[in-house]
Enzyme design. Structure first.
Site, PDB file in Angstrom:
ATOM      1  N   GLY A  72      34.363  39.110  44.658  1.00 42.06           N
ATOM      2  CA  GLY A  72      33.169  38.369  45.062  1.00 42.06           C
ATOM      3  C   GLY A  72      33.429  37.509  46.284  1.00 42.06           C
ATOM      4  O   GLY A  72      33.984  37.960  47.284  1.00 42.06           O
ATOM      5  N   TYR A  73      33.050  36.243  46.178  1.00 37.91           N
ATOM      6  CA  TYR A  73      33.183  35.294  47.288  1.00 37.91           C
ATOM      7  C   TYR A  73      34.545  34.607  47.323  1.00 37.91           C
ATOM      8  O   TYR A  73      34.752  33.688  48.116  1.00 37.91           O
ATOM      9  CB  TYR A  73      32.090  34.226  47.188  1.00 37.91           C
ATOM     10  CG  TYR A  73      30.683  34.733  47.348  1.00 37.91           C
ATOM     11  CD1 TYR A  73      30.106  34.856  48.609  1.00 37.91           C
ATOM     12  CD2 TYR A  73      29.917  35.076  46.243  1.00 37.91           C
ATOM     13  CE1 TYR A  73      28.801  35.303  48.761  1.00 37.91           C
ATOM     14  CE2 TYR A  73      28.611  35.526  46.378  1.00 37.91           C
ATOM     15  CZ  TYR A  73      28.059  35.640  47.639  1.00 37.91           C
ATOM     16  OH  TYR A  73      26.765  36.081  47.784  1.00 37.91           O
ATOM     17  N   ASN A  96      29.509  44.916  32.282  1.00 37.50           N
ATOM     18  CA  ASN A  96      30.194  46.129  32.694  1.00 37.50           C
ATOM     19  C   ASN A  96      30.950  45.874  33.990  1.00 37.50           C
ATOM     20  O   ASN A  96      31.483  46.798  34.593  1.00 37.50           O
ATOM     21  CB  ASN A  96      29.212  47.301  32.864  1.00 37.50           C
ATOM     22  CG  ASN A  96      28.944  48.002  31.545  1.00 37.50           C
ATOM     23  OD1 ASN A  96      29.848  48.220  30.754  1.00 37.50           O
ATOM     24  ND2 ASN A  96      27.694  48.339  31.304  1.00 37.50           N
ATOM     25  N   ASP A 111      26.478  34.279  33.559  1.00 38.50           N
ATOM     26  CA  ASP A 111      25.945  34.461  34.900  1.00 38.50           C
ATOM     27  C   ASP A 111      26.595  33.396  35.763  1.00 38.50           C
ATOM     28  O   ASP A 111      26.853  32.274  35.303  1.00 38.50           O
ATOM     29  CB  ASP A 111      24.424  34.364  34.943  1.00 38.50           C
ATOM     30  CG  ASP A 111      23.850  34.995  36.215  1.00 38.50           C
ATOM     31  OD1 ASP A 111      24.510  35.887  36.806  1.00 38.50           O
ATOM     32  OD2 ASP A 111      22.742  34.614  36.619  1.00 38.50           O
TER      33      ASP A 111
END
Length: 192
Positions: free
Chosen positions: A150-151, A9, A69
């Site tokens: 994110g990063y 999601n 992941d």
């Protein structure tokens, strides 16, 4: 066009995967199949978490699917944040807080080597398959750029003079961990 469910999601990941896949498949999200719950990520490895998510979708919704992941492994931090990358600064999945904590822990570190790793788990016709993509790089001392998520602003891949957050989506996807893992997934699916 063949459809396949991507067990996420996360809108950033969904957009990135759809852009990488193009018109080869129609990618459905969890919300597209009516799954709005948070799927637990309790495994101690990236592959374990990817498999947990894919198995959850198959068991509760009946769809063959793939899940991923991703972790950022920083050498100076003994491989952290690793499997906890999204929740490094707490359960809120706050990218800004995660980056801030990372930079604080890296303050003064000489060795800034790091790598992003994505593992994609595919459940298809009762079989499980894993595909891994990796990109080596380094942690910058300050954020650079505003694209990505994110990063991305603090990670500079070895193949580039700038961070992921300074790249166009296509340039990033050509060398990124998720791009590489997805290419392996697509190669596998195209041979079926």
């Amino acid at each position: 066009m063949q459809e396949i469910v991507f067990a996420t999601n996360n809108q950033h990941k969904l957009e990135e995967i759809r852009r990488i896949v193009g018109d080869k498949f129609r990618i459905l999200s969890l919300s597209d199949i009516g799954c709005h719950e948070e799927i637990p990520e309790t495994a101690s490895t990236l592959s374990g978490n990817a498999l947990l998510k894919a198995r959850y979708v198959k068991r509760h919704y009946g769809y063959d699917c793939f899940a991923d992941d991703t972790g950022l492994m920083v050498d100076a931090l003994g491989g952290a944040p690793g499997v906890y990358s999204a929740r490094f600064a707490g359960p809120a999945h706050d990218s800004a807080a995660n980056m801030e904590l990372l930079l604080r822990r890296m303050d003064g570190a000489v060795n800034r080597s790091a790598r992003f790793v994505t593992v994609i788990a595919l459940l298809l016709d009762g079989e499980e398959h894993l595909f891994e993509g990796k990109v080596e790089g380094e942690i910058l001392s300050a954020p650079q750029g505003t694209a990505g998520f994110g990063y991305d602003p603090v990670f500079k891949p070895a193949e580039s003079p700038v961070s992921f957050a300074c790249m166009s989506a296509d340039d990033k996807n050509a060398i990124s961990h998720r791009g590489r893992a997805t290419a392996l997934l697509l190669d596998y699916l195209s041979k079926l």
